[in-house]
Design an enzyme around this catalytic site. Structure first.
Site, PDB file in Angstrom:
ATOM      1  CG  HIS A 124       2.673   0.885  -3.342  1.00  0.00           C
ATOM      2  ND1 HIS A 124       3.652   1.458  -2.296  1.00  0.00           N
ATOM      3  CD2 HIS A 124       1.961   0.079  -2.417  1.00  0.00           C
ATOM      4  CE1 HIS A 124       3.369   0.980  -1.097  1.00  0.00           C
ATOM      5  NE2 HIS A 124       2.336   0.129  -1.228  1.00  0.00           N
ATOM      6  NE  ARG A 125       3.254   7.697  -9.693  1.00  0.00           N
ATOM      7  CZ  ARG A 125       2.262   8.799  -9.629  1.00  0.00           C
ATOM      8  NH1 ARG A 125       1.970   9.370  -8.573  1.00  0.00           N
ATOM      9  NH2 ARG A 125       2.178   9.408 -10.798  1.00  0.00           N
TER      10      ARG A 125
END
Length: 196
Positions: A174-175
């Site tokens: 999810h970065r």
């Protein structure tokens, strides 16, 4: 200034892990330089040594990067290991200095003979009329050095990037990546985390 032993140990461990993970060229790094005009150029080169003094690569000193480093002796390096974990990047910034002649001679002597001849034949970064022109120069230098060792050209040497900043970037889902920044400030290495 020397690299903090923990930084060097972390980098070497990641490099070894990248090699074992199937990275096709784990020593590949993007080298970014800037000339006196401020124009920034990037290209991929290979790391040939790393120790407490810094990160070493070799090139023709008359090349575009060599000219830029003479004008502005600072550089940034970027390692990207896509096959390692969820991707790992290492960013390095620092001053650049030439390696000494003994170190350059030793590395040059370890190269394949064809690469040694190529270092003489290639006028790196200069315009080339045709591939035949390069092949003619290769033949010329093969003949010139036939039957003996190929000496290191005076215009071919190494550079050492002496870091004052190193970042280890670890990919997370999810970065929400994990970033560890090390900076040399007021005579000491300082560590901190960065937002992703």
């Amino acid at each position: 200034m020397h690299l903090d032993p923990a930084i060097l140990e972390t980098f070497r461990a990641l490099l070894a892990e990248a090699g074992a993970s199937g990275e096709p060229e784990p020593t590949a790094m993007v080298l970014s330089t800037a000339g006196a005009d401020g124009r920034v150029t990037s290209r991929t080169v290979l790391l040939k040594d790393v120790d407490a003094h810094g990160f070493v690569f070799y090139t023709n000193t008359r090349s575009h990067k060599g000219v830029q480093l003479a004008e502005h002796p600072r550089a940034a390096l970027l390692f990207l290991w896509k096959a390692l974990r969820n991707q790992v990047q290492v960013r390095v910034e620092g001053a650049v200095e030439p390696v000494d002649a003994v170190e350059a001679d030793a590395y040059f002597a370890s190269r394949a003979r064809e690469s040694q001849v190529g270092a003489w034949a290639s006028e790196q970064s200069q315009p080339l009329v045709s591939r035949a022109q390069l092949e003619a120069r290769i033949a010329e230098f093969e003949q010139r050095f036939a039957g003996g060792p190929v000496p290191r050209p005076p215009h071919w040497s190494g550079y050492r990037v002496r870091p004052d900043a190193v970042e280890f970037w670890y990919g997370v889902a999810h970065r929400l990546h994990e970033r560890h920044q090390h900076r040399f400030i007021d005579g000491a290495w300082q560590h901190g985390l960065l937002y992703p």
